[in-house]
Design a protein around this motif. Structure first.
Motif, PDB file in Angstrom:
ATOM      1  N   SER A 462      37.553  43.738  20.619  1.00  0.00           N
ATOM      2  CA  SER A 462      37.188  44.515  20.275  1.00  0.00           C
ATOM      3  C   SER A 462      37.031  45.528  21.359  1.00  0.00           C
ATOM      4  O   SER A 462      36.576  46.834  20.822  1.00  0.00           O
ATOM      5  CB  SER A 462      36.088  44.715  19.244  1.00  0.00           C
ATOM      6  N   LYS A 463      35.827  44.969  21.935  1.00  0.00           N
ATOM      7  CA  LYS A 463      34.466  46.087  22.859  1.00  0.00           C
ATOM      8  C   LYS A 463      34.638  45.841  24.238  1.00  0.00           C
ATOM      9  O   LYS A 463      34.580  44.379  24.562  1.00  0.00           O
ATOM     10  CB  LYS A 463      32.799  46.124  22.830  1.00  0.00           C
ATOM     11  N   LEU A 464      35.101  46.144  25.678  1.00  0.00           N
ATOM     12  CA  LEU A 464      34.818  46.039  26.110  1.00  0.00           C
ATOM     13  C   LEU A 464      33.688  46.495  28.003  1.00  0.00           C
ATOM     14  O   LEU A 464      33.894  47.974  26.811  1.00  0.00           O
ATOM     15  CB  LEU A 464      36.399  45.741  27.107  1.00  0.00           C
ATOM     16  N   THR A 465      34.173  46.048  28.794  1.00  0.00           N
ATOM     17  CA  THR A 465      33.111  47.068  29.792  1.00  0.00           C
ATOM     18  C   THR A 465      33.564  47.945  30.754  1.00  0.00           C
ATOM     19  O   THR A 465      34.179  46.261  31.563  1.00  0.00           O
ATOM     20  CB  THR A 465      31.481  45.736  29.644  1.00  0.00           C
ATOM     21  N   GLY A 466      34.079  48.603  31.461  1.00  0.00           N
ATOM     22  CA  GLY A 466      34.606  49.400  31.882  1.00  0.00           C
ATOM     23  C   GLY A 466      34.770  50.866  32.114  1.00  0.00           C
ATOM     24  O   GLY A 466      34.066  51.387  31.367  1.00  0.00           O
ATOM     25  N   ASP A 467      35.448  51.125  32.575  1.00  0.00           N
ATOM     26  CA  ASP A 467      35.859  52.550  32.979  1.00  0.00           C
ATOM     27  C   ASP A 467      36.645  53.452  32.236  1.00  0.00           C
ATOM     28  O   ASP A 467      37.683  53.560  32.132  1.00  0.00           O
ATOM     29  CB  ASP A 467      35.966  53.219  34.890  1.00  0.00           C
ATOM     30  N   GLU A 468      36.438  53.673  30.626  1.00  0.00           N
ATOM     31  CA  GLU A 468      36.745  53.579  29.835  1.00  0.00           C
ATOM     32  C   GLU A 468      38.166  55.155  30.103  1.00  0.00           C
ATOM     33  O   GLU A 468      38.958  55.923  29.861  1.00  0.00           O
ATOM     34  CB  GLU A 468      36.334  54.108  28.569  1.00  0.00           C
ATOM     35  N   VAL A 469      36.351  55.990  30.570  1.00  0.00           N
ATOM     36  CA  VAL A 469      37.878  57.746  30.994  1.00  0.00           C
ATOM     37  C   VAL A 469      39.148  57.154  31.993  1.00  0.00           C
ATOM     38  O   VAL A 469      40.247  58.236  32.056  1.00  0.00           O
ATOM     39  CB  VAL A 469      36.231  58.460  31.667  1.00  0.00           C
ATOM     40  N   ARG A 470      38.428  56.729  33.367  1.00  0.00           N
ATOM     41  CA  ARG A 470      40.007  55.843  33.888  1.00  0.00           C
ATOM     42  C   ARG A 470      40.521  55.352  33.436  1.00  0.00           C
ATOM     43  O   ARG A 470      42.073  55.755  33.783  1.00  0.00           O
ATOM     44  CB  ARG A 470      39.050  55.689  35.062  1.00  0.00           C
ATOM     45  N   GLN A 580      38.139  43.412  32.862  1.00  0.00           N
ATOM     46  CA  GLN A 580      37.224  43.915  31.855  1.00  0.00           C
ATOM     47  C   GLN A 580      36.758  42.668  31.429  1.00  0.00           C
ATOM     48  O   GLN A 580      36.848  41.610  31.542  1.00  0.00           O
ATOM     49  CB  GLN A 580      38.085  44.476  30.402  1.00  0.00           C
ATOM     50  N   LYS A 581      34.891  42.910  31.739  1.00  0.00           N
ATOM     51  CA  LYS A 581      34.338  42.446  31.030  1.00  0.00           C
ATOM     52  C   LYS A 581      34.323  42.574  29.343  1.00  0.00           C
ATOM     53  O   LYS A 581      34.325  43.529  28.912  1.00  0.00           O
ATOM     54  CB  LYS A 581      32.359  43.174  31.612  1.00  0.00           C
ATOM     55  N   VAL A 582      33.935  41.221  28.797  1.00  0.00           N
ATOM     56  CA  VAL A 582      33.604  41.407  27.185  1.00  0.00           C
ATOM     57  C   VAL A 582      32.481  42.172  26.720  1.00  0.00           C
ATOM     58  O   VAL A 582      31.967  41.152  27.266  1.00  0.00           O
ATOM     59  CB  VAL A 582      34.171  40.339  26.954  1.00  0.00           C
ATOM     60  N   ALA A 583      32.728  43.657  26.030  1.00  0.00           N
ATOM     61  CA  ALA A 583      31.450  43.725  25.434  1.00  0.00           C
ATOM     62  C   ALA A 583      30.836  42.387  24.033  1.00  0.00           C
ATOM     63  O   ALA A 583      29.536  42.393  24.108  1.00  0.00           O
ATOM     64  CB  ALA A 583      31.024  44.815  25.900  1.00  0.00           C
ATOM     65  N   ASP A 584      31.905  42.568  23.836  1.00  0.00           N
ATOM     66  CA  ASP A 584      31.995  41.849  21.571  1.00  0.00           C
ATOM     67  C   ASP A 584      33.345  41.219  21.558  1.00  0.00           C
ATOM     68  O   ASP A 584      34.838  41.938  22.175  1.00  0.00           O
ATOM     69  CB  ASP A 584      31.873  43.149  20.932  1.00  0.00           C
ATOM     70  N   SER A 585      33.248  40.217  21.508  1.00  0.00           N
ATOM     71  CA  SER A 585      34.198  39.432  21.688  1.00  0.00           C
ATOM     72  C   SER A 585      35.472  38.677  20.123  1.00  0.00           C
ATOM     73  O   SER A 585      36.092  39.070  19.662  1.00  0.00           O
ATOM     74  CB  SER A 585      33.937  37.573  21.807  1.00  0.00           C
TER      75      SER A 585
END
Length: 746
Positions: A462-470, A580-585
């Motif tokens: 549900s949550k990932l780490t990356g450049d959301e804007v791009r 993308q990196k996983v922030a919340d699995s």
């Protein structure tokens, strides 16, 4: 004497027409000159009256009519001197009170001279053959007039000295010196008839010639040394001629039309309209014909050449510039001297940065007037009840947004090219990202009767780490393309993934449409810069050919990959894969059901998100139209709005009043927004704890973080949208001052 007099009279009438034309043409063409263009208009008109009156006297056989012509000419002389004085006062005196005092004094002083010297007893008219002239009587009126002329010259000199002392730039001082010496012609022109009057001889009205020469020189120096405005035209001219790179502009017939100063120095044998690239360089890896064919097809190519004059080696960057219908407007050749191989990287980098920075700066400057256009148009949409007017306004809004998208594309593209484009990674919600991207295009799809659907794998984290804007920019570009090139059917956004390891996944995003499709021969070209396939077929579809190129570049910067598959006439599928990196699995769940169809979007006339009649904010912007836009957008919130057009005036208000929120423009003369903010914090004011939000047309990626590091609470880019502005206010205004729609009804 008669023949000379008639020739002089006819010459003065011709000069009067020329003076009128100078004033009017300057007013129409030199719009960047601000208030100064009005003064030049008056200078031309008054000089025209001056010459016309004196020219007419010589050709008029009736003395009573000749006296009227003399009064008109005198009005022109006095008006000319007053207008010239007003120019110098406005430019030299920053204090408006002092400037107004001097203007009022000069006005009444000039009126007194016109009334006194208009006396019919001043001159005695005579006929010399077919030519009319006069004998000047040395009486009180004439002495008063001579004193007036002398004192006006002295006053103008003193005002010019003040302006010279207060000027910071050499070009302005150079203009002042030129202006001062141009007035010598007025004095020289007035000498003959003044001396002849003293000796009671027939007058020759040569002062009109002196006035015209002064007018011409004022016009010439005004256009040659424009010291009053910095404009895109001036800026691009200085950049063009100051680059240490040879720039050649050629037409599609391989003929050089323009060459900057550096190019002229490097290749002195260039002949405009005759020489081509093949006459300047021996190309080492391509023929001239092949060069033109490739550059028009691809938009830009790189090659090498050897100067036919000096034998130096050059790296050539050839770029096609297209017009609004995507026909080649011209070909730009940037030639970098690579004779010393160790300097090649430095030279190419500097030239590319100069080109990209200029594009970025130009894009930034254009956003400011777009802000005013779209803001005022939204006021029409909110307040007008006329259906036809609303239809026009909606068209303006659509065209304005298209123009803004073009500017954003240019800005992104230039920043990527110059290496200033950064990927900013943060944690983000995948569901929100997908929903927001769909919602932004659903209205356009609904207008074309297209169905939009979301198909998301419920097991994606549900949550990932990356450049959301791009990533959102990639999705919007792909969805926007799908809507543009699909006439009927549906558009589907799919989200899938595959695991890389326990902490990383490949996020797979697909946009599938039932549009016109792409031919196999064109698939390899769709990601090229400024390329639009099948121009004739798609000529009615807006676009620059940059959207997919930028999407590809952004994907590459995130170490991703983009693919396309298509069946011509049936539709296309674009697939983007981004690590993308996983922030919340935790699985994202059934996002498809949560997707909200916003096809019934709110109109411009909907109520505000809230009202806050007790809230007080300050808006600082040096462009008055931008302030008008902000006021209009906030009208329905009932917020109390104070405004300032400079950093200095903003500080004065900040020291006296307590505000709940401050919007600060960045690019302001004398003291910019950052300097004003720092000054405010240094001095200590009632607003030490007031949130300050940067309001600017600077929309470069990463700039928000820079402003927050400076201490600003947030950042709002121009053009400002009403809803975004209200949401920003709702976020930062004190909660006890915000009234919801329910509270408003109570």
């Amino acid at each position: 004497m008669e023949a000379i007099g008639i020739i002089l009279s006819l010459s003065l009438i011709f000069l009067s027409a020329t003076a009128f034309n100078i004033g009017v043409s300057f007013y129409k063409k030199e719009k960047e000159a601000g208030e100064y263009r009005k003064f030049m208009l008056f200078i031309g008109i008054f000089c025209g009256l001056w010459c016309l009156g004196y020219g007419a006297i010589g050709l008029i056989p009736y003395f009573i009519v000749a006296k009227i012509a003399r009064i008109i000419s005198l009005f022109g002389i006095i008006g000319f001197l007053v207008a010239e004085c007003y120019i110098i006062i406005d430019m030299g005196y920053k204090d408006p009170v002092s400037a107004l005092f001097y203007k009022v004094f000069i006005f009444f002083y000039a009126i007194s001279d016109w009334i006194i010297f208009s006396n019919s007893k001043v001159d005695s008219f005579v006929r010399i053959g077919s030519w009319t002239t006069w004998y000047g009587n040395m009486n009180f009126e004439r002495y008063y007039h001579l004193f007036f002329l002398a004192s006006m010259i002295v006053l103008m000199t003193l005002f010019a000295i003040v302006w010279f002392i207060n000027s910071k730039y050499r070009r302005t001082k150079k203009f002042i010196i030129c202006l001062f010496f141009s007035n010598v012609f007025i004095i020289l022109g007035a000498l003959p008839d003044t001396i002849l009057n003293v000796y009671k001889l027939p007058a020759f009205p040569t002062s009109g010639i002196g006035g015209f020469l002064t007018t011409y020189l004022l016009w010439y120096f005004s256009t040659r040394y424009n010291s009053f405005n910095i404009t895109l035209t001036n800026l691009s001219s200085y950049v063009y001629d100051s680059l240490n790179v040879a720039i050649l502009a050629l037409n599609d017939d391989d003929r050089i039309q323009l060459a900057n100063n550096y190019a002229k120095a490097e290749f002195p044998n260039i002949k405009r309209g005759i020489s081509g690239i093949g006459d300047v360089f021996t190309l080492t890896d391509i023929t001239v014909n092949e060069l033109y064919r490739k550059v028009i097809k691809l938009g830009e190519i790189e090659c090498r050449g050897i100067s036919m004059q000096t034998g130096k080696k050059y790296a050539l960057s050839i770029t096609a510039i297209y017009d609004e219908v995507h026909d080649p407007y011209c070909i730009l050749c940037a030639a970098y001297d690579i004779s010393k191989e160790e300097e090649l990287i430095k030279q190419v980098t500097e030239a590319n940065n100069a080109k990209s920075d200029f594009l970025a700066n130009m894009s930034h400057e254009i956003r400011t007037p777009i802000n005013a256009v779209l803001g005022m148009d939204e006021m029409i949409l909110r307040e007008s009840e006329d259906k036809k007017i609303l239809e026009y306004a909606e068209n303006i809004q659509t065209a304005g947004r298209a123009l803004l998208a073009l500017i954003n594309d240019i800005l992104d593209f230039s920043k990527i090219e110059s290496g200033c484009f950064e990927i900013m990674e943060t944690d983000y919600s995948l569901a929100s990202l997908l929903n927001d991207s769909m919602s932004m295009l659903v209205m356009r799809a609904t207008e074309k009767n297209l169905k939009m659907s979301l198909d998301c794998d419920s097991k994606i984290p549900s949550k990932l780490t990356g450049d959301e804007v791009r990533i959102r920019q990639i999705l919007i570009n792909l969805l926007s393309n799908a809507v543009k090139y699909t006439k009927e059917g549906k558009i589907t956004l799919r989200a899938r993934y595959n695991a890389i390891d326990d902490e990383h996944i490949n996020l797979i995003l697909e946009v599938q449409d039932t549009g016109i499709g792409i031919k196999d021969d064109n698939i390899n070209e769709i990601f090229s810069n400024f390329v639009r396939i099948e121009e004739k077929r798609n000529r009615n579809i807006e676009g620059t050919g940059l959207g997919l190129a930028i999407t590809k570049l952004i994907t590459d910067l995130m170490d991703g990959d983009i693919e396309v598959s298509s069946v011509y006439g049936e539709g296309s599928t674009f697939r983007v894969t981004i690590p993308q990196k996983v922030a919340d699995s935790t699985p994202v769940g059934d996002v498809n059901e949560k997707y909200i169809d916003n096809s019934k979007a709110k109109t411009h006339k909907d109520d505000a998100l809230f009202t806050a009649p007790d809230a007080k904010i300050l808006v600082v912007d040096d462009v008055k139209m931008n302030i008008t836009v902000i006021r209009g957008l906030l009208k329905r919130t009932k917020i109390q709005v104070d405004t300032a057009i400079s950093g200095k005036s903003a500080l004065e208000l900040i020291e006296k009043n307590k505000y709940d929120l401050i919007f600060m423009d960045h690019m302001m003369p004398d003291m910019d927004g950052v300097e004003t903010y720092n000054k405010m914090k240094e001095e200590g004011t009632p607003n030490d704890d007031t949130p300050v939000i940067m309001l600017t047309a600077n929309a470069v990626n990463g700039v928000k973080e820079q402003y927050i590091e400076e201490g600003f609470a947030d950042y709002l880019p121009k053009p400002v949208r009403g809803k975004e502005l209200e949401e920003m206010l709702k976020k930062y205004l004190p909660k006890d001052k915000i009234l919801t729609s329910v509270q408003n009804m109570q």
